[in-house]
Design an enzyme around this catalytic site. Structure first.
Site, PDB file in Angstrom:
ATOM      1  N   ARG A  15       0.809  -1.226   0.000  1.00 36.77           N
ATOM      2  CA  ARG A  15       0.000   0.000   0.000  1.00 36.77           C
ATOM      3  C   ARG A  15       0.842   1.277   0.000  1.00 36.77           C
ATOM      4  O   ARG A  15       0.331   2.373  -0.153  1.00 36.77           O
ATOM      5  CB  ARG A  15      -0.969  -0.028   1.207  1.00 36.77           C
ATOM      6  CG  ARG A  15      -2.062  -1.071   1.054  1.00 36.77           C
ATOM      7  CD  ARG A  15      -2.718  -1.434   2.387  1.00 36.77           C
ATOM      8  NE  ARG A  15      -1.918  -2.381   3.177  1.00 36.77           N
ATOM      9  CZ  ARG A  15      -2.296  -2.913   4.330  1.00 36.77           C
ATOM     10  NH1 ARG A  15      -3.465  -2.575   4.836  1.00 36.77           N
ATOM     11  NH2 ARG A  15      -1.519  -3.758   4.977  1.00 36.77           N
ATOM     12  N   LYS A 347      32.823  25.006  -1.017  1.00 34.87           N
ATOM     13  CA  LYS A 347      32.865  23.537  -1.099  1.00 34.87           C
ATOM     14  C   LYS A 347      34.244  23.044  -0.705  1.00 34.87           C
ATOM     15  O   LYS A 347      35.241  23.595  -1.165  1.00 34.87           O
ATOM     16  CB  LYS A 347      32.555  23.099  -2.524  1.00 34.87           C
ATOM     17  CG  LYS A 347      32.383  21.614  -2.685  1.00 34.87           C
ATOM     18  CD  LYS A 347      32.967  21.121  -3.986  1.00 34.87           C
ATOM     19  CE  LYS A 347      34.408  20.720  -3.814  1.00 34.87           C
ATOM     20  NZ  LYS A 347      35.039  20.175  -5.003  1.00 34.87           N
ATOM     21  N   TYR A 383      38.490  23.586 -11.436  1.00 37.55           N
ATOM     22  CA  TYR A 383      38.184  22.493 -12.370  1.00 37.55           C
ATOM     23  C   TYR A 383      38.568  22.904 -13.771  1.00 37.55           C
ATOM     24  O   TYR A 383      38.173  23.985 -14.244  1.00 37.55           O
ATOM     25  CB  TYR A 383      36.669  22.202 -12.281  1.00 37.55           C
ATOM     26  CG  TYR A 383      36.194  21.090 -13.169  1.00 37.55           C
ATOM     27  CD1 TYR A 383      36.837  19.861 -13.185  1.00 37.55           C
ATOM     28  CD2 TYR A 383      35.083  21.263 -13.990  1.00 37.55           C
ATOM     29  CE1 TYR A 383      36.386  18.832 -14.001  1.00 37.55           C
ATOM     30  CE2 TYR A 383      34.620  20.244 -14.798  1.00 37.55           C
ATOM     31  CZ  TYR A 383      35.284  19.029 -14.811  1.00 37.55           C
ATOM     32  OH  TYR A 383      34.827  18.023 -15.610  1.00 37.55           O
ATOM     33  N   ARG A 438      45.678  42.087 -14.570  1.00 39.18           N
ATOM     34  CA  ARG A 438      44.605  42.584 -15.435  1.00 39.18           C
ATOM     35  C   ARG A 438      45.242  43.496 -16.476  1.00 39.18           C
ATOM     36  O   ARG A 438      46.362  43.996 -16.290  1.00 39.18           O
ATOM     37  CB  ARG A 438      43.557  43.345 -14.617  1.00 39.18           C
ATOM     38  CG  ARG A 438      44.097  44.586 -13.992  1.00 39.18           C
ATOM     39  CD  ARG A 438      43.102  45.286 -13.078  1.00 39.18           C
ATOM     40  NE  ARG A 438      43.679  46.520 -12.587  1.00 39.18           N
ATOM     41  CZ  ARG A 438      43.429  47.058 -11.412  1.00 39.18           C
ATOM     42  NH1 ARG A 438      42.614  46.456 -10.564  1.00 39.18           N
ATOM     43  NH2 ARG A 438      43.983  48.180 -11.068  1.00 39.18           N
TER      44      ARG A 438
HETATM   45  C1  UD1 Z   1      -1.815  -6.597  10.818  1.00 36.96           C
HETATM   46  C2  UD1 Z   1      -2.789  -7.575  11.499  1.00 36.96           C
HETATM   47  C3  UD1 Z   1      -4.066  -6.777  11.798  1.00 36.96           C
HETATM   48  C4  UD1 Z   1      -3.759  -5.582  12.684  1.00 36.96           C
HETATM   49  C5  UD1 Z   1      -2.681  -4.712  12.073  1.00 36.96           C
HETATM   50  C6  UD1 Z   1      -2.203  -3.679  13.088  1.00 36.96           C
HETATM   51  C7  UD1 Z   1      -2.336  -9.787  10.618  1.00 36.96           C
HETATM   52  C8  UD1 Z   1      -2.813 -10.865   9.717  1.00 36.96           C
HETATM   53  N1  UD1 Z   1      -3.062  -8.678  10.622  1.00 36.96           N
HETATM   54  O1  UD1 Z   1      -2.420  -6.195   9.606  1.00 36.96           O
HETATM   55  O2  UD1 Z   1      -4.989  -7.640  12.457  1.00 36.96           O
HETATM   56  O3  UD1 Z   1      -4.926  -4.825  12.898  1.00 36.96           O
HETATM   57  O4  UD1 Z   1      -1.531  -5.501  11.688  1.00 36.96           O
HETATM   58  O5  UD1 Z   1      -1.313  -2.788  12.518  1.00 36.96           O
HETATM   59  O6  UD1 Z   1      -1.366  -9.967  11.305  1.00 36.96           O
HETATM   60  N2  UD1 Z   1       5.190  -8.682   7.922  1.00 36.96           N
HETATM   61  C9  UD1 Z   1       6.214  -9.598   7.850  1.00 36.96           C
HETATM   62  N3  UD1 Z   1       6.106 -10.641   6.998  1.00 36.96           N
HETATM   63  C10 UD1 Z   1       4.992 -10.847   6.239  1.00 36.96           C
HETATM   64  C11 UD1 Z   1       3.934  -9.916   6.340  1.00 36.96           C
HETATM   65  C12 UD1 Z   1       4.068  -8.850   7.207  1.00 36.96           C
HETATM   66  O7  UD1 Z   1       7.248  -9.457   8.530  1.00 36.96           O
HETATM   67  O8  UD1 Z   1       4.973 -11.826   5.502  1.00 36.96           O
HETATM   68  C13 UD1 Z   1       5.353  -7.525   8.820  1.00 36.96           C
HETATM   69  C14 UD1 Z   1       5.257  -6.205   8.062  1.00 36.96           C
HETATM   70  O9  UD1 Z   1       6.536  -5.736   7.647  1.00 36.96           O
HETATM   71  C15 UD1 Z   1       4.585  -5.264   9.070  1.00 36.96           C
HETATM   72  C16 UD1 Z   1       3.827  -6.215   9.990  1.00 36.96           C
HETATM   73  O10 UD1 Z   1       4.293  -7.507   9.746  1.00 36.96           O
HETATM   74  O11 UD1 Z   1       5.536  -4.530   9.785  1.00 36.96           O
HETATM   75  C17 UD1 Z   1       2.334  -6.155   9.747  1.00 36.96           C
HETATM   76  O12 UD1 Z   1       2.064  -6.443   8.392  1.00 36.96           O
HETATM   77  P1  UD1 Z   1       0.986  -5.611   7.591  1.00 36.96           P
HETATM   78  O13 UD1 Z   1       0.963  -6.124   6.198  1.00 36.96           O
HETATM   79  O14 UD1 Z   1       1.169  -4.176   7.795  1.00 36.96           O
HETATM   80  O15 UD1 Z   1      -0.317  -6.124   8.326  1.00 36.96           O
HETATM   81  P2  UD1 Z   1      -1.700  -5.362   8.455  1.00 36.96           P
HETATM   82  O16 UD1 Z   1      -2.478  -5.588   7.221  1.00 36.96           O
HETATM   83  O17 UD1 Z   1      -1.485  -3.965   8.870  1.00 36.96           O
HETATM   84 MG    MG Z   2       0.194  -2.790   9.022  1.00 35.58          MG
END
Ligand code: UD1
Ligand code: MG
Length: 456
Positions: A15, A347, A383, A438
């Site tokens: 997003r 610089k 330069y 000059r």
């Molecule tokens: C997630 C929660 C949601 C909550 C929200 C709060 C889940 C399924 N959903 O949704 O319920 O309300 O956070 O902010 O957990 N990440 C990984 N590996 C992955 C996917 C994500 O490390 O494969 C990390 C991302 O970098 C991020 C965090 O997990 O920092 C959350 O992922 P994100 O995709 O933002 O989840 P949300 O849709 O916000």
């Molecule tokens: Mg999130």
């Protein structure tokens, strides 16, 4: 071991529509995930950060890094962390925090850990009541009892109306977390392994799942897009400015000021409107910065005044005066009482005490001694258009460079020497000499009159 914290930071962040992984987007000069790590460090003796291979690991210190090669979901990210850190004792509380929640503080995490302990739960979940729950997981309850977390994309119209959301912060007993994580399936619209399913799995097994509503209200509970990034930035920027003001820095019109997290400013400094101070800049006492000025990665001592100017990677002694409309480029060093004035670009140059470049000049790759005055419109020609290595100019102490000089490098002007206005200096000027480079002026008497006559 008191507890372990896993920070989830390996997601793509679709997003954000960005080639930079979401958690690396900067907020006040540092990656957003760094704020989460700080909060985690405040409560946990071991912090594990799950990152993707796209993330520059050199920005992290004092954490254990674990890679999630394919972003299969938050549940899979936790699985990678547990697999890599298999020596965590079974009874250890494991705190899990999403890396996109830069507004979270240690005190919020402390609150959940205490609740987990007090309620003797197997799992504790932190929720919040949100005026704008769209995009977050919703807390489905039966009467008051927790039933499940449903993600926006999987929610029914009824469930979407729920305004209690999952903050993405949990505490699990290690043994339950390991059990549940292996049972999660990607049985949802996004075909991802949802960590949130672990709670339902454990509840069904009879594990005590407790829910704590966060006391504080946040404007965003997770940064998923650039609008939320801007909201979080505004809050963090406000915190930085508040801290500075309470420590004795005057800030006129906070709405127009951006100061990075790592900037240090001493008391009795005044920051005027339209100022950006970035990177690892430090500013000493009694300085006046601005209006309309950008300073990056610079060290500025006391009583310095910088107005309508850009300063990058510079080092300035006490009482320097910069601008209005100066551009101080990297590797410039000014001793005390140096003036870099109006429409002056410098610089990779050094300036000794009391030296002045007051107007309309370009000084590059130059070493200038103390008590030097450089006349208006002076240019160092560093330069030659062919070699990439720039040629140096040396201007020794007590030199007076006349207005509109062209100093063709490499060249040296000896101690105490003068150069005449309008000179092109191509050769070394000895100490205490006057160089005149000059054409000699010729006055042709009555020339103008004769011309007018001959034209009839
Ligand atoms: C997630 C929660 C949601 C909550 C929200 C709060 C889940 C399924 N959903 O949704 O319920 O309300 O956070 O902010 O957990 N990440 C990984 N590996 C992955 C996917 C994500 O490390 O494969 C990390 C991302 O970098 C991020 C965090 O997990 O920092 C959350 O992922 P994100 O995709 O933002 O989840 P949300 O849709 O916000
Ligand atoms: Mg999130």
């Amino acid at each position: 071991m008191k507890n372990v914290c896993i920070v989830l930071a390996a997601g793509v962040g679709k997003r954000m529509h960005s080639s930079l992984p979401k958690v690396m987007h900067p907020i006040c000069g540092r990656p957003m995930v760094q704020y989460v790590i700080d909060a985690a460090r405040g409560v946990s003796d071991k912090v594990i950060v799950v990152i993707s291979e796209k993330i520059d690991k050199t920005v992290f210190s004092n954490v254990e890094l674990v890679y999630q090669k394919v972003p299969l979901g938050t549940g899979d990210a936790v699985k990678q962390a547990l697999t890599a850190s298999c020596n965590i004792p079974d009874e250890t509380p494991v705190l899990i925090v999403t890396g996109d929640n830069p507004l979270i503080k240690s005190s919020d995490l402390e609150e959940l850990l205490a609740f987990y302990k007090d309620t003797k739960s197997g799992v504790a979940l932190l929720t919040a009541l949100s005026d704008n729950p769209i995009g977050f997981g919703r807390i489905v309850r039966c009467k008051t009892d927790f039933v499940k977390i449903v993600e926006e994309k999987d929610a029914t119209e009824e469930e979407k109306k729920i305004n209690e959301i999952n903050t993405g912060i949990y505490v699990f007993a290690k043994k339950y977390l390991t059990d549940a994580i292996n049972e999660i399936t990607p049985n949802n619209l996004q075909k991802e392994y949802y960590l949130t399913d672990a709670l339902t799995i454990l509840k069904k097994k009879g594990v005590k799942v407790s829910v704590k509503k966060l006391k504080r209200k946040f404007p965003v509970y997770g940064v998923n897009n650039r609008k939320e990034l801007s909201i979080a930035t505004k809050i963090i920027q406000g915190e930085i400015l508040d801290k500075l003001m309470l420590a004795g820095v005057t800030i006129i019109n906070t709405d127009t000021i951006c100061i990075d997290f790592d900037v240090k400013i001493e008391n009795d400094v005044t920051i005027l409107p339209g100022v950006l101070i970035q990177g690892k800049t430090t500013i000493g006492k009694d300085c006046v910065i601005g209006p309309n000025t950008r300073i990056v990665d610079s060290v500025i001592k006391n009583h310095v005044n910088v107005q309508y100017s850009v300063v990058r990677q510079a080092n300035m002694g006490d009482n320097c005066k910069i601008g209005p409309f100066a551009y101080v480029r990297p590797d410039s060093k000014m001793s005390k009482n140096v003036k870099i004035g109006t429409f002056v670009e410098v610089k990779k140059s050094q300036f000794g005490e009391n030296t002045k470049v007051p107007h309309l000049s370009y000084i590059g790759d130059t070493k200038v001694g103390k008590n030097v005055n450089i006349g208006a419109g002076t240019i160092t020609c560093n330069y030659n258009g062919l070699q990439s290595k720039k040629k140096p100019t040396f201007i020794e102490e007590d030199v007076f460079i006349g207005s509109h000089n062209t100093l063709v490098a490499p060249v040296k002007i000896g101690k105490g020497a003068y150069t005449a206005a309008g000179s092109v200096i191509t050769e070394e000027v000895p100490e205490d000499a006057l160089a005149i480079g000059r054409a000699k002026q010729i006055n042709k008497k009555e020339w103008a009159k004769r011309r007018k006559k001959s034209n009839g």
